[in-house]
Scaffold this motif. Structure first.
Motif, mmCIF file in Angstrom:
data_model
loop_
_atom_site.group_PDB
_atom_site.id
_atom_site.type_symbol
_atom_site.label_atom_id
_atom_site.label_comp_id
_atom_site.label_asym_id
_atom_site.label_seq_id
_atom_site.Cartn_x
_atom_site.Cartn_y
_atom_site.Cartn_z
ATOM 1 N N VAL A 101 0.838 -1.206 0.000
ATOM 2 C CA VAL A 101 0.000 0.000 0.000
ATOM 3 C C VAL A 101 0.872 1.255 0.000
ATOM 4 O O VAL A 101 0.665 2.186 -0.788
ATOM 5 C CB VAL A 101 -0.945 0.008 1.215
ATOM 6 N N GLY A 102 1.856 1.287 0.888
ATOM 7 C CA GLY A 102 2.708 2.467 0.996
ATOM 8 C C GLY A 102 3.491 2.748 -0.267
ATOM 9 O O GLY A 102 3.618 3.902 -0.701
ATOM 10 N N SER A 103 4.018 1.700 -0.907
ATOM 11 C CA SER A 103 4.755 1.883 -2.155
ATOM 12 C C SER A 103 3.841 2.421 -3.247
ATOM 13 O O SER A 103 4.231 3.279 -4.048
ATOM 14 C CB SER A 103 5.369 0.550 -2.604
ATOM 15 N N ASN A 104 2.634 1.907 -3.274
ATOM 16 C CA ASN A 104 1.663 2.337 -4.294
ATOM 17 C C ASN A 104 1.363 3.828 -4.167
ATOM 18 O O ASN A 104 1.505 4.579 -5.137
ATOM 19 C CB ASN A 104 0.382 1.513 -4.148
ATOM 20 N N VAL A 105 0.971 4.255 -2.979
ATOM 21 C CA VAL A 105 0.555 5.651 -2.844
ATOM 22 C C VAL A 105 1.746 6.609 -2.901
ATOM 23 O O VAL A 105 1.610 7.752 -3.337
ATOM 24 C CB VAL A 105 -0.287 5.869 -1.568
ATOM 25 N N PRO A 127 -6.192 -3.166 4.024
ATOM 26 C CA PRO A 127 -6.397 -3.513 5.434
ATOM 27 C C PRO A 127 -6.517 -2.266 6.316
ATOM 28 O O PRO A 127 -5.970 -1.210 6.003
ATOM 29 C CB PRO A 127 -5.152 -4.320 5.792
ATOM 30 N N GLU A 128 -7.205 -2.429 7.404
ATOM 31 C CA GLU A 128 -7.458 -1.309 8.307
ATOM 32 C C GLU A 128 -6.161 -0.685 8.804
ATOM 33 O O GLU A 128 -6.075 0.534 8.979
ATOM 34 C CB GLU A 128 -8.303 -1.787 9.491
ATOM 35 N N ASN A 129 -5.129 -1.503 9.023
ATOM 36 C CA ASN A 129 -3.880 -0.960 9.577
ATOM 37 C C ASN A 129 -3.079 -0.136 8.574
ATOM 38 O O ASN A 129 -2.031 0.422 8.916
ATOM 39 C CB ASN A 129 -3.007 -2.078 10.161
ATOM 40 N N SER A 130 -3.551 -0.060 7.307
ATOM 41 C CA SER A 130 -2.908 0.801 6.315
ATOM 42 C C SER A 130 -3.766 1.991 5.920
ATOM 43 O O SER A 130 -3.334 2.826 5.118
ATOM 44 C CB SER A 130 -2.569 0.000 5.053
ATOM 45 N N MET A 131 -4.950 2.094 6.511
ATOM 46 C CA MET A 131 -5.871 3.142 6.089
ATOM 47 C C MET A 131 -5.444 4.541 6.540
ATOM 48 O O MET A 131 -5.984 5.539 6.056
ATOM 49 C CB MET A 131 -7.278 2.844 6.598
ATOM 50 N N PHE A 132 -4.473 4.621 7.436
ATOM 51 C CA PHE A 132 -3.990 5.938 7.861
ATOM 52 C C PHE A 132 -3.137 6.599 6.781
ATOM 53 O O PHE A 132 -2.905 7.815 6.818
ATOM 54 C CB PHE A 132 -3.176 5.817 9.156
#
Length: 222
Positions: A101-105, A127-132
């Protein structure tokens, strides 16, 4: 979004200790000043003729990023394809984790800063733990291949983890650049462009190096 590898850079003071006769200077702790991406503290233990002394140096040295020649070649091709494109879709692997997720955004924000229209995609929910993470709530679960100039996958160690080619085989045969950013040993270089650094700590590390190679700003949000 980025975690990144620490790369040592020589300090004149520390090198003079290391080069002295009988001197063994060992770096055994450091701190990172994340916002400025600087290496700012080194603790060195110096042993000379049986006596041990500790020195603490506060430095202001930018980290040196080492990129192998083959990776530079792939970076060059990826940069050209992305700059030539107007619309880009970035795909994270099924069952995405923080690196996916982090690499994508992070790549998305870097490309948007270059004036590109970018969509983040994943077949599975974030996942919820990446929604921040910024833009984590904007992922789509499908896209129209024909609407995009370049397809990018991030953190997909195997083509089956990209998933979308199962319903969009034209991703592999349609003639558009398919850029495969990854760090897994299992990656078989399935893209048309493959900036893959096997053994790197994370895909985010590879992308950090790519952005520095492109001389694109790595902002605090990225």
């Amino acid at each position: 979004m980025f975690g990144f590898e620490m790369c040592r850079r020589k300090s004149d003071k520390v090198e003079s200790l290391r080069d002295g006769v009988g001197t063994d200077a060992i770096f055994h702790s450091y701190m990172l000043q994340y916002k400025r991406l600087l290496c700012n503290s080194i603790l060195a233990r110096v042993v000379h003729k049986g006596f041990e002394t500790s020195y603490h140096f506060t430095l202001n040295l930018e980290c040196v990023i080492f990129v192998p020649d083959q990776l530079k070649t792939e970076f060059f091709k990826a940069k050209k394809a992305l700059l030539d494109a107007q619309k880009v879709v970035i795909i994270s692997h099924r069952g995405p984790d923080g690196d996916a997720v982090g690499s994508n955004v992070a790549l998305r924000m870097a490309l948007e800063a270059q004036g590109k229209t970018v969509v983040s995609a994943d077949v599975d929910p974030i996942p919820e733990n990446s929604m921040f993470l910024a833009k984590a709530d904007t992922f789509v679960h499908d896209f129209n291949y024909e609407e995009f100039d370049v397809i990018v996958s991030v953190d997909c160690g195997d083509l089956k983890l990209v998933k979308f080619p199962e319903t969009k085989p034209e991703m592999l045969t349609g003639g558009k650049p398919f850029i495969n950013f990854d760090h897994h040993d299992s990656n078989n270089l399935y893209g048309t462009i493959n900036p893959v650094e096997k053994g790197a700590a994370a895909t985010a590390t590879v992308l950090y190096k790519f952005m520095k190679f492109c001389e694109w700003p790595v902002t605090i949000d990225i």
